[in-house]
Design an enzyme around this catalytic site. Sequence first.
Site, short mmCIF file in Angstrom:
data_model
loop_
_atom_site.label_atom_id
_atom_site.label_comp_id
_atom_site.label_asym_id
_atom_site.label_seq_id
_atom_site.Cartn_x
_atom_site.Cartn_y
_atom_site.Cartn_z
N ARG A 30 51.44 53.46 47.48
CA ARG A 30 49.99 53.46 47.27
C ARG A 30 49.58 52.60 46.08
NH1 ARG A 30 48.94 59.92 48.10
NH2 ARG A 30 49.51 60.03 50.29
N ARG A 34 42.72 53.67 45.06
CA ARG A 34 41.50 54.01 44.33
C ARG A 34 41.62 53.94 42.82
NH1 ARG A 34 39.99 59.65 46.85
NH2 ARG A 34 42.23 59.67 47.28
N ARG A 43 36.55 48.58 48.91
CA ARG A 43 36.36 49.73 49.80
C ARG A 43 34.88 49.97 50.05
NH1 ARG A 43 34.86 53.49 52.13
NH2 ARG A 43 35.80 55.55 52.46
N ASP A 80 47.41 52.70 57.42
CA ASP A 80 47.60 54.14 57.35
C ASP A 80 48.51 54.56 58.50
OD1 ASP A 80 46.67 57.15 58.04
OD2 ASP A 80 46.26 56.71 55.94
N TYR A 156 50.55 65.68 62.24
CA TYR A 156 49.11 65.46 62.15
C TYR A 156 48.45 65.53 63.53
CZ TYR A 156 49.44 64.08 57.26
OH TYR A 156 49.65 64.08 55.90
#
Length: 353
Positions: A30, A34, A43, A80, A156
């Site tokens: 990552r 952010r 973003r 992702d 998921y």
Amino acid sequence: MSTVLPASSKPFLRALNGEPQARPPIWLMRQAGRYLPEYRATRAQAGSFLDLCYNPDLATEVTLQPIRRFGFDAAILFADILLLPQALGQGLAFKEGEGPVLDAIRTEGELVKLNPGAIHQRLNPVYEAVARIKAALPAETTLIGFAGAPWTVATYMLEGRGGNDQAAAKMWAYGNPKGLDRLLTLLADATVEYLDRQIQAGAEVVQLFDTWAGVLPDEAFQRCCVLPVKMIISRLKAKHPGVKVIAFPRGAGVNYAGFQAATGADALGIDYTLPLAWARDNLWSRGTVVQGNLDPRLLLAGGSMMADAVQRLLQTFQGRNYIFNLGHGILPETPVAHVEQLIALVRGANAAA
């Protein structure tokens, strides 16, 4: 066409080939995210997380941002792991403050709705981003492609979101093992196709993220985590004999010890719960490369505690085939200055050794 790794000036590739390094190469899971102000600006420009993933220009930009700022030895494609189930036809949304939400699969009969033949049409923007990133990277920087391992992606798909122990998928493992095996096989097949296209587009290394490997007991771990990853690696290497594969079965504990040999992975990503002395004594054998495992919260804290932990990692794994990384992804609230401190520690400490 098969991909063969040439003799390279790239530190990351040299490490994966088992060549001695003056310092371990470094990249961070990552590393595009952010915590970077430039990422937050891009973003916002994209409009949504999925729009960012599917926009080749913007996905390229955010992948390159940490390379420009920090000079990491490897860049990892910005995408992702849940793009694949979406490409198979499962509904997916990323909700603010909630994370990914999928239209959960509740019965085996619903698996017929998944369409492996349609994935490339949906994922073409990802392959385009890979090609653009590869063309823009500095000559010394390696490009990593990636996918989720079948077990983690399945959790998921069956749960509909992340959970404490991915209970829905575990109940399939115990109550409907044939149905789960059917889903895992479908995902393994699709993952081979997905990574094959990433490699064709320019990915030099690929990593399989098995984020939820640690929720399974031994027998289920072998069946649900080891076997699908082994199949993916075997088939990828048949297509691309020179490509290196990193496997990251997060939370595997003592099962880390046999994972590399059982799956054929070239490198093993380890999480931050694994004791360093145990890793040193149990994971390395001829040809093994280990990657990890600084706690992301130590990076968040910075200062002397982080510096001490980095020194322990470097000293414990000195002389081994080793790639410096975290034991999971960078936390969004991490100060940029702490990442700068980390890189200086890794490169300065070993360069002076």
